[in-house]
Design an enzyme around this catalytic site. Structure first.
Site, mmCIF file in Angstrom:
data_model
loop_
_atom_site.group_PDB
_atom_site.id
_atom_site.type_symbol
_atom_site.label_atom_id
_atom_site.label_comp_id
_atom_site.label_asym_id
_atom_site.label_seq_id
_atom_site.Cartn_x
_atom_site.Cartn_y
_atom_site.Cartn_z
ATOM 1 N N GLU A 1 0.866 -1.177 0.098
ATOM 2 C CA GLU A 1 -0.012 -0.102 0.087
ATOM 3 C C GLU A 1 0.759 1.265 -0.062
ATOM 4 O OE1 GLU A 1 -2.639 0.575 3.284
ATOM 5 O OE2 GLU A 1 -3.671 -1.428 2.891
ATOM 6 N N ASP B 1 -5.174 9.351 10.920
ATOM 7 C CA ASP B 1 -3.779 8.427 11.288
ATOM 8 C C ASP B 1 -3.209 9.072 12.369
ATOM 9 O OD1 ASP B 1 -2.749 7.039 8.915
ATOM 10 O OD2 ASP B 1 -3.377 8.766 7.719
ATOM 11 N N TYR C 1 -10.882 -4.455 4.052
ATOM 12 C CA TYR C 1 -9.736 -4.063 4.886
ATOM 13 C C TYR C 1 -10.578 -3.750 6.388
ATOM 14 C CZ TYR C 1 -5.976 -1.113 6.681
ATOM 15 O OH TYR C 1 -5.165 -0.451 7.431
#
Lengths: 392, 274
Positions: free
Chosen positions: B60, B71, B185
């Site tokens: 990725e 994040d 995912y």
């Protein structure tokens, strides 16, 4: 009816967030939609707005300003007289009542100028919730009084040191907290930005400004005003004033922060200079570079220092329902001084932008017309900045 | 048997072929995230090639963004550095093209929506495919808002991969399972990216739930940073995704000329790559 079921105002809005937040947003939307229909919820809202926050706020005829500039009569919607000193409390009371309903007793919020942080900390204290407020380091420096107020109210103020250290970074950090503590925490977003249902819900809570103003102006003038003027950062006080006049023949003028000038690159005029993009969960006008990276902004007023804007404003601009202009730092400071000296009202630097623009537009209108300016907050928090600027 | 994958191998992209191959060998996928352009785009190429040699199955490549709200600190900092050094989507696509002349490892871009939206969604899919990118993951794009990208990637060998999370309701899991291409995912925890000492105990239950609705591979990311966690996840899912642990290693060895090799070595030491 705007927005539509998916939270779109025309092509703008929506819900662009990590999957982890989706079910919480759907839950919030569902709870809000049912609360809104309940008489008991509305009654409770009204009670706190009246007895605690101090509504209704006056619509004051600014005789001296009007005389000085000639032309249309200038009225000020006095949100600065509310408890905590700004319109932000209209929204935080509503959202805290919702948080209690959802049994989420930990409250988080972002703040720029600190007004939303103070209003959230206040409502959290009132309703017995724990409160953490994220604030950029740059804003902590320039709005020190509000940091102290939040702490006095029992809130934890968490400095944000990433990016430009201002409002946009505070929102990022609050979202990170929310994603982590989603099951116990309600995020009290302070403006008409973010993912659906926030832009709609915050607008509804702030619409009390326009509903009152509409009734008040008809009472004194016997007719609707010619135009409404309010500053636009994320856009909550302006939408709050505009929305109840949406169907009327009344023009809307939103004043963005021109900073050091629109051609300087140092401003926060998202609608005038931005492009459509996705920031903080919704599709709207965003100040961004050629790679789609969000740009840093500048405004003398921390509350307008934000590279995005509520999707409903982008929709109003797109459909030409509202006109958007920019007033720069220097002009805003002259608006600040003017209102202080001529009417004995010290405004926050945010609405000082709108005051300045009103002084430009009033002389062009007929004496029979009236203008309403949203005086969204008082200027105590800005004293240090102004002192430095005017070298008092 | 239904693997939840397209049946004709000619219509598969590299991700789908990889999962078919892994299933035949009864193996789990090891997927690595790195921030593209950190410490430089040239190094990104070195690292990808070294990851392939080390036995990584899928890479990725993170497209750096100024406001990475999903994040943690590690990836925030690497994104900031990559942007300072001029990384952008155009440069990253070019670099993938260069990698493609040397490697066939499946490559997925992971990007916040705005840089791609600004580039143009249809143009992005076309250019990405022609440069050899096999799919995309947007951390801030739930399937509810993804009509455009899904339409543009129809009939292309390009997977739009969606994320599922511990807070996804059954209705949402069904939609995610149906729309996600290549793999699903699964975000292991409520939170942002970043290494964690302990992973939540409810991962297995959630994976089981997803598997009720699909035969597509489900891989688990967020928080995974060592072989113990990897084994734990491999016993219940089709693979793991490791990001911050690798980016953190890159940060500590940023200035080394042989950074690529070092990252490969680190992966082999830290995880099971057999």
């Amino acid at each position: 009816m705007i927005p539509n079921r998916k939270g779109y105002f025309g092509k703008f809005g929506g819900r662009f967030v990590p999957e982890t937040l989706m079910s919480a947003l759907q839950y919030l939307e569902k709870e809000y939609m049912s609360a809104k229909k309940e008489k008991s919820f509305r009654k409770e809202m009204e009670y706190y707005l009246k007895e605690y926050a101090g509504r209704p706020t006056p619509l004051f005829y600014a005789r001296n300003l009007t005389k000085r500039f000639g032309g249309a009569k200038i009225y000020l919607k006095r949100e600065d007289l509310l408890h905590t000193g700004a319109h932000k409390i209209n929204n935080t009371i509503g959202q805290l009542l919702l948080a209690l309903r959802m049994k989420k007793y930990r409250i988080i919020a972002e703040t720029g100028a600190g007004q939303h942080g103070v209003a959230t900390a206040t409502a959290a204290a009132l309703f017995g919730c724990k409160c953490s407020v994220y604030m950029g380091e740059e804003d902590i420096r320039r709005q020190a009084i509000n940091v102290f107020r939040m702490r006095l109210l029992g809130a934890q103020v968490i400095p944000v040191s990433s990016g430009s250290k201002t409002l946009k970074d505070a929102i990022n950090e609050t979202l990170r907290d929310w994603v982590t503590n989603i099951n116990t925490t309600h995020y009290v977003l302070g403006s008409v930005v973010g993912p659906h249902p926030y832009p709609m819900m915050v607008r509804d809570f702030q619409s009390v400004i326009g509903r009152e103003a509409r009734r008040q102006i008809i009472d004194v003038e016997g007719k609707l005003p010619r135009c409404l003027i309010a500053c636009v950062g994320g856009g909550s006080n302006s939408i709050g004033l505009f929305y109840p006049f949406y169907k009327d023949k009344v023009s809307f003028i939103g004043v963005e922060a021109g900073g050091l000038g629109l051609s300087s690159g140092s401003h926060a005029a998202s609608l005038l200079k931005g492009k459509i993009g996705i920031l903080h969960g919704s599709k709207s006008a965003v100040l961004q570079d050629n790679d789609g990276q969000i740009e840093t902004t500048h405004s003398v007023s921390a509350g307008l220092d934000y590279p995005g804007v509520g999707p409903e404003h982008t929709y109003y601009m797109n459909t030409k329902r509202a006109e958007y202009v920019a007033v720069n730092d220097r002009e805003a400071l002259s608006g600040f001084k003017m209102l202080s000296e001529m009417e004995g009202i010290i405004p926050a630097l945010e609405p000082a932008h709108a005051i300045y623009y009103a002084s430009k537009i009033a002389p062009k209108l007929s004496k029979k017309d009236s203008i309403i300016v949203c005086l969204s907050g008082r200027g105590d928090k800005d004293i240090d900045i102004v002192k430095e600027y005017f070298k008092f | 048997m239904d693997y939840g994958l397209k049946e004709d191998i000619n219509f598969m992209n590299r991700i789908e072929k990889k999962f078919l191959e892994l299933r035949k060998k009864r193996k789990r996928a090891f997927i690595t995230y790195i921030t593209a352009g950190y410490p430089s785009l040239k190094m990104t190429e070195d690292i990808v090639l070294a990851l392939e040699s080390a036995g990584v199955d899928i890479v990725e490549l993170g497209v750096p963004f100024s406001d990475p709200m999903a994040d943690g600190l590690t990836i925030q900092k690497s994104s900031e550095k990559a942007l300072e050094r001029g990384a952008n989507l155009t440069g990253i696509l070019k670099r993938v093209k260069s990698i493609r002349s040397k490697s066939d490892i499946p490559i997925v871009l992971m990007s916040y929506l705005n840089p791609v939206y600004h580039y143009g969604m249809d143009k992005f899919v076309k250019d990405a495919v022609s440069c050899g990118v096999d799919g995309v993951i947007f951390p801030d794009l739930p399937p509810d808002e993804a009509e455009d990208i899904v339409r543009y990637s129809n009939n292309m060998k390009f997977s739009v991969i969606f994320l599922a999370s511990p807070t996804s309701t059954v209705e949402r899991l069904k939609i995610i399972a149906k729309r996600s291409q290549g793999f699903i995912y699964y975000v292991s925890l409520t939170g942002v990216t970043g290494a964690r000492k302990v992973l939540p105990a409810d991962i297995a239950a959630h994976i089981k739930k997803i598997k009720e609705f699909t035969a597509k591979p489900v891989c688990v990311g967020f928080g995974v940073s060592n072989a113990v966690q990897q084994r734990e996840i491999n016993s219940i899912a089709d693979g793991v995704i490791v990001g911050s642990a690798v980016v953190d290693f890159i940060r500590k060895n940023e200035t080394r000329k042989d950074l690529g090799q070092r990252v490969g070595g680190f992966i082999k030491r830290r995880f099971d790559l057999t």
